[in-house]
Structure formats: C-alpha cells, structure tokens
Design a protein around this motif. Structure first.
Motif, PDB file in Angstrom:
ATOM      1  N   THR A  11      -7.394  -5.619   0.390  1.00 24.12           N
ATOM      2  CA  THR A  11      -6.840  -6.570  -0.573  1.00 24.12           C
ATOM      3  C   THR A  11      -6.988  -8.005  -0.072  1.00 24.12           C
ATOM      4  N   GLY A  12      -7.738  -8.197   0.993  1.00 21.17           N
ATOM      5  CA  GLY A  12      -7.949  -9.552   1.496  1.00 21.17           C
ATOM      6  C   GLY A  12      -6.822 -10.064   2.369  1.00 21.17           C
ATOM      7  N   GLN A  13      -6.216  -9.186   3.158  1.00 22.37           N
ATOM      8  CA  GLN A  13      -5.139  -9.617   4.056  1.00 22.37           C
ATOM      9  C   GLN A  13      -5.648 -10.579   5.127  1.00 22.37           C
ATOM     10  N   ARG A  15      -6.876 -10.061   8.177  1.00 21.09           N
ATOM     11  CA  ARG A  15      -6.652  -9.829   9.606  1.00 21.09           C
ATOM     12  C   ARG A  15      -7.952  -9.534  10.344  1.00 21.09           C
ATOM     13  N   PHE A  17     -11.242 -10.386   9.901  1.00 19.56           N
ATOM     14  CA  PHE A  17     -12.132 -11.489  10.268  1.00 19.56           C
ATOM     15  C   PHE A  17     -11.408 -12.540  11.098  1.00 19.56           C
ATOM     16  N   PHE A  26     -15.841 -12.711   5.303  1.00 18.37           N
ATOM     17  CA  PHE A  26     -15.094 -12.599   4.048  1.00 18.37           C
ATOM     18  C   PHE A  26     -16.010 -12.992   2.899  1.00 18.37           C
ATOM     19  N   ASP A  27     -15.728 -12.444   1.717  1.00 19.20           N
ATOM     20  CA  ASP A  27     -16.521 -12.819   0.543  1.00 19.20           C
ATOM     21  C   ASP A  27     -15.806 -13.963  -0.195  1.00 19.20           C
ATOM     22  N   ASP A  28     -16.322 -14.362  -1.343  1.00 22.01           N
ATOM     23  CA  ASP A  28     -15.749 -15.551  -1.986  1.00 22.01           C
ATOM     24  C   ASP A  28     -14.378 -15.302  -2.594  1.00 22.01           C
ATOM     25  N   LEU A  29     -13.939 -14.050  -2.634  1.00 22.17           N
ATOM     26  CA  LEU A  29     -12.563 -13.759  -3.067  1.00 22.17           C
ATOM     27  C   LEU A  29     -11.628 -13.618  -1.869  1.00 22.17           C
ATOM     28  N   GLY A  30     -12.189 -13.679  -0.655  1.00 22.64           N
ATOM     29  CA  GLY A  30     -11.360 -13.537   0.542  1.00 22.64           C
ATOM     30  C   GLY A  30     -11.220 -12.109   1.020  1.00 22.64           C
ATOM     31  N   ASN A  31     -11.931 -11.184   0.407  1.00 25.70           N
ATOM     32  CA  ASN A  31     -11.888  -9.808   0.904  1.00 25.70           C
ATOM     33  C   ASN A  31     -12.771  -9.665   2.140  1.00 25.70           C
ATOM     34  N   GLU A  52      -8.854  -2.650  13.424  1.00 25.46           N
ATOM     35  CA  GLU A  52      -8.416  -1.420  12.752  1.00 25.46           C
ATOM     36  C   GLU A  52      -6.896  -1.291  12.808  1.00 25.46           C
ATOM     37  N   ASN A  54      -4.601  -3.505  13.051  1.00 26.95           N
ATOM     38  CA  ASN A  54      -3.803  -4.574  12.445  1.00 26.95           C
ATOM     39  C   ASN A  54      -3.934  -4.664  10.934  1.00 26.95           C
ATOM     40  N   GLU A  57      -3.401  -2.689   5.185  1.00 25.87           N
ATOM     41  CA  GLU A  57      -3.791  -1.776   4.110  1.00 25.87           C
ATOM     42  C   GLU A  57      -4.487  -0.520   4.645  1.00 25.87           C
TER      43      GLU A  57
ATOM     44  N   LEU B 109      -8.394 -16.454  -6.803  1.00 25.72           N
ATOM     45  CA  LEU B 109      -8.728 -16.159  -5.404  1.00 25.72           C
ATOM     46  C   LEU B 109      -9.771 -17.098  -4.793  1.00 25.72           C
ATOM     47  N   PRO B 114     -10.682 -18.078   2.451  1.00 29.09           N
ATOM     48  CA  PRO B 114     -10.654 -18.705   3.771  1.00 29.09           C
ATOM     49  C   PRO B 114     -11.635 -19.873   3.870  1.00 29.09           C
ATOM     50  N   ARG B 351      -1.125  -8.711  -3.001  1.00 27.26           N
ATOM     51  CA  ARG B 351      -1.144  -9.417  -1.707  1.00 27.26           C
ATOM     52  C   ARG B 351      -1.137 -10.929  -1.969  1.00 27.26           C
TER      53      ARG B 351
END
Lengths: 64, 402
Positions: A11-13, A15, A17, A26-31, A52, A54, A57, B109, B114, B351
């Motif tokens: 879900t783009g937490q 941790r 990266f 990360f991609d442009d949505l932050g995933n 892994e 940390n 999800e 988003l 980031p 999230r």
C-alpha cells in the motif's frame, strides 16, 4: 536469493525503499517496486531481511 | 469539553477517548483492555467499539465490506446514509469506500509520492530554522506552540498555496474539526459551514490566478475526462489541512517530549546521527498520534461482538503498536529497534497518503531541534498537556534549553 513484492498487498508504506534503496524503488504512486531482478548480493542480505521484517503489510518476501 | 460528562469508571464497557484518564495516559488502559476484552464497548457517541489488539485493528482496517470510512472522526454528529455524499464522502479519499476510493486515491498519491515530497526537504529545514531563530536566546522555549505546530502548518500552507497570514486560522480549523468532539451537532455544522466558505474563497482565487500548487492540481485534475466536483476538491483540501497538520505536529511534539525526559536517547541521537531513520520509526510506533474511526456498514458479529449498522468503531493504530503479541518489549521505547513493523500510518487501502511527507517533517524537525539544542529537559512536567480525541500529541511543551 531475491526479494519479491506482492503488489496486491503493498500500500506504499515506504519502509522497503527507506531501508534498502539498493534493492527497492518506488513508482509514481509511492508503491514499492523491486529494482532489477531483485537479486540480493551477500552484502545486502541483512538489508533485505530488515525490509521484509519491517513491512507493515507483510508484502515483501525473500526467495532462496 | 469532557468535564460535563461523567468520568469513565470501566473502559471495557463505557470507554471514552475524551476522558481525562485516556487523554493523559491511554497506554495502561489499552493494555488492560487487550487482556480483558479485547474489544471494548461504549454507549457514548451513540454506541461505539474499540478493538485493542493488533490483530483485530488490522482486521477492521482491511475489511471494507463490513466497515465504511464515510466518517472517520467519531463525534456526537452521527452521520446517516442521507448525510454523506456516497461514495465520495466528505473528504476523499479518506472518507471514500471502494470502488470510488481507488479513483480518488490514485488522484492524490502522485502529489505525495516520495519523489515529490523529498524535494521539499530544504524548505522544511529552512522553516525549522526560522522557528528556532525566532526563539532567540530564551532559556525556556515551547516545543509545541513555538515549534512543532508551525512545521506542518507552514508546509501545508505552501503546498495548498494559501495566504501566509492565514496560518493561525488553519490551526483553528484543525482544532475545530478534531478537538471539538464533544461540541453539539449544531456547533460542528456551523464550523463546517464557515470553513467551507473559506475554502470556496481560496478556490476562486486559484481559478482567477492559477499557480503551481496542490489546489491548482486538484482544480485541473480529471476523472474520466471530467473535472472534479467542487465537493470533491474542497473535501480533499480539508483533508490535506486537517490530516496533514495536527498529526505531524503531534508526532514532532511527542518525540521532543520523549527526548526531553530521556537524556540517554537524546545523547545517542546527537552522537549517532545515523540512528535517525530507525529512531523516527520508533517514535512513530511508540507515540503514534492517529486513531481512526469507521462506521459499521452492516449488522454482523465481530470477534463475538454484535456490531450494528452505524455503530462507530474506533480504530486504534496506537494501541496496535503496543501489542506485545507483535512487538518485543512493546512498552519499551528502544531507539535502535531495527525490526519495527509499526502501523502508525494505518493499514490497507487507507494507508496515510501523506506518510512520506510526515516522516520527512518528523525527521527534519528532530534533526534541526537537537542540532540547535543538543541538551534539553522538560521545564515543568506538570504543565505538559496532551490533545484529546483521535490525534494524540503533546500540546503545551515547556522545554529548558539552557
């Protein structure tokens, strides 16, 4: 050894990266996305393990 | 405020997150509920549940069939199906349910990814230093009202492209929405109307003078070739302001509160700056500021509890972060905790969209504060106050810096 992200669980937490930018991006949505083929060189084993351990999800796994 | 209500005697059957005991130190309450319940109930707020374990919090967060996000701040104003513009909700995407949620979230988003957020680091650092400069040579400063609260306010004000002189008003909007949980439904509605008028004015200014900021981004955004409805734009702006400010403010102030009382941790952070990233995650776990809420979407049994449609569920991510089933020495703050699967930013599809920004602000704020003041202590622990309600953080925080 390689790292894998389950895109359905991510879900783009952020941790993975944050902890191991050598292995994750990360991609442009932050995933999170795996860099390249995800192969973990010996000096990055510890970082892969921490990424892994940390992920809130449980989206990251390590395949031997 | 809460003084007009009876004090809670048993949190298992009559919990209230505005009760003075919960506000000042909720952790023993949650520990007790975890062993005794683990889902607490109250008839206050028209009926609400509080799961106290990580497992049950996680289950609610990920179950969008049985729980709706149409209202995420528990109050006496209980929305009904008619009150809320389904499926958008009042502040998309946080108040949206699937399938609209994914559309609204995908829209915001990219603005918080980031890559975009990391570019803000120099301006956040400069903002922190301006605030520290403003403290002058004072021996006692206020880590809450002079520092923590103005960092996210400054960041969000620039992000939305609102006038700098409105900063005090933003703070009031945030406080109105989140702290006034015991206000009457009429008072809350009057405040909401006033705030809406302000946002409409800012939107008109952006329509007349488009510029490169998040407000213009929302005004230009399209869903399937159609511009967003005004309600959607305003809702997302309100969300940015409310969810982006006192959350991060609370995380910063609680972290400073911790360091002011734990000189060993402060010394380690000063002497081992490489610890900062793991320390930030432990601050987020231990002092997670945000508790969310859901409404029960349909009658169902949850872990043996007969949940009824429109009951509230208080979603305690801070409680989940203290669950000993998931965290070793859960009640100990361990500044170099390497394995820390905390859920301070929630779990699942909701999230926190601003998590990358919040994390950056928290890190930079602590870095700059301890650089300026390598040793500091609480000036008067009895004067420290904590915010009531769903966002918990130190508010009044007198700190002796010399």
């Amino acid at each position: 050894m390689k790292v894998v992200i389950n895109a359905d669980a991510c879900t783009g937490q952020g941790r993975c990266f944050g902890i191991a930018p050598e292995l994750f991006d990360f991609d442009d949505l932050g995933n999170g996305v795996v860099k390249g083929d995800g192969k973990v060189t010996p000096e990055l084993v510890e970082k892969a393990r921490l990424a892994e351990a940390n992920c809130p999800e449980h989206a990251i796994s390590i395949e031997e | 405020m809460s003084h007009t209500k009876p004090l809670v005697e048993d949190f298992a059957t009559d919990f209230d997150h505005a009760d003075p005991q919960w506000v000042s130190d909720p952790y023993p309450i949650w520990e007790d509920l975890r062993t005794r319940c683990p889902v607490a109930h109250t008839n206050r707020y028209g009926g609400a549940w509080f799961p106290a374990t990580h497992e049950l919090v996680s289950r609610v967060a990920k179950d969008t069939e049985n729980f709706t996000s149409r209202s995420v701040v528990m109050s006496n104003l209980r929305p009904t199906d008619e009150d809320l513009p389904a499926p958008i909700g009042i502040a998309p995407p946080i108040t949206s349910d699937p399938p609209f949620h994914a559309i609204a979230r995908r829209l915001v988003l990219p603005a918080f990814s980031p890559g975009v957020v990391n570019a803000l680091e120099p301006q956040i650092r400069a903002l922190c230093n301006r605030l520290l400069d403003d403290m002058g040579d004072a021996a006692v400063v206020n880590g809450g009202t002079q520092f923590a609260q103005y960092i996210p306010v400054g960041v969000i004000q620039q992000m939305l492209g609102f006038p700098l002189e409105d900063i005090e008003m933003f703070l009031q909007i945030v406080i109105d929405v989140l702290d006034s949980i015991d206000s009457s439904a009429e008072d809350r509605q009057a405040t909401a109307d006033k705030n809406r008028a302000y946002f409409e004015k800012q939107i008109q200014d952006h329509v007349d003078n488009p510029r490169d900021d998040f407000t213009s981004y929302l005004l230009n955004a399209e869903i399937a070739g159609t511009k967003l409805e005004l309600d959607h734009v305003i809702g997302t702006m309100v969300l940015t302001l409310v969810a982006g400010i006192d959350t991060t403010w609370s995380a910063i102030s609680s972290s400073l509160w911790h360091l002011a009382q734990n000189p060993d941790d402060l010394a380690r952070l000063v002497n081992e700056p490489e610890l900062m990233d793991v320390a930030v995650e432990e601050f987020l776990r231990f002092y997670a500021p945000v508790t969310m809420a859901r409404l029960v979407a349909k009658d169902h049994d949850f872990n043996g509890c007969p949940m009824k449609k429109d009951d509230w569920v208080l979603l305690g991510f801070p409680a989940a972060n203290r669950d000993p089933e998931v965290f070793e020495d859960a009640d100990k703050f361990i500044i170099d905790r390497r394995e820390n699967r905390h859920v301070a930013f929630g779990l699942g599809i909701h999230r926190c969209a601003g998590s990358n920004l919040a994390r950056l602000e928290l890190k930079v704020a602590i870095q700059e504060f301890i650089k300026r003041f390598p040793t500091f202590t609480l000036e008067n622990p009895n004067e420290v106050t904590f915010s009531p309600g769903q966002v918990r953080g130190a508010r009044n925080l007198p700190i002796r810096v010399k």
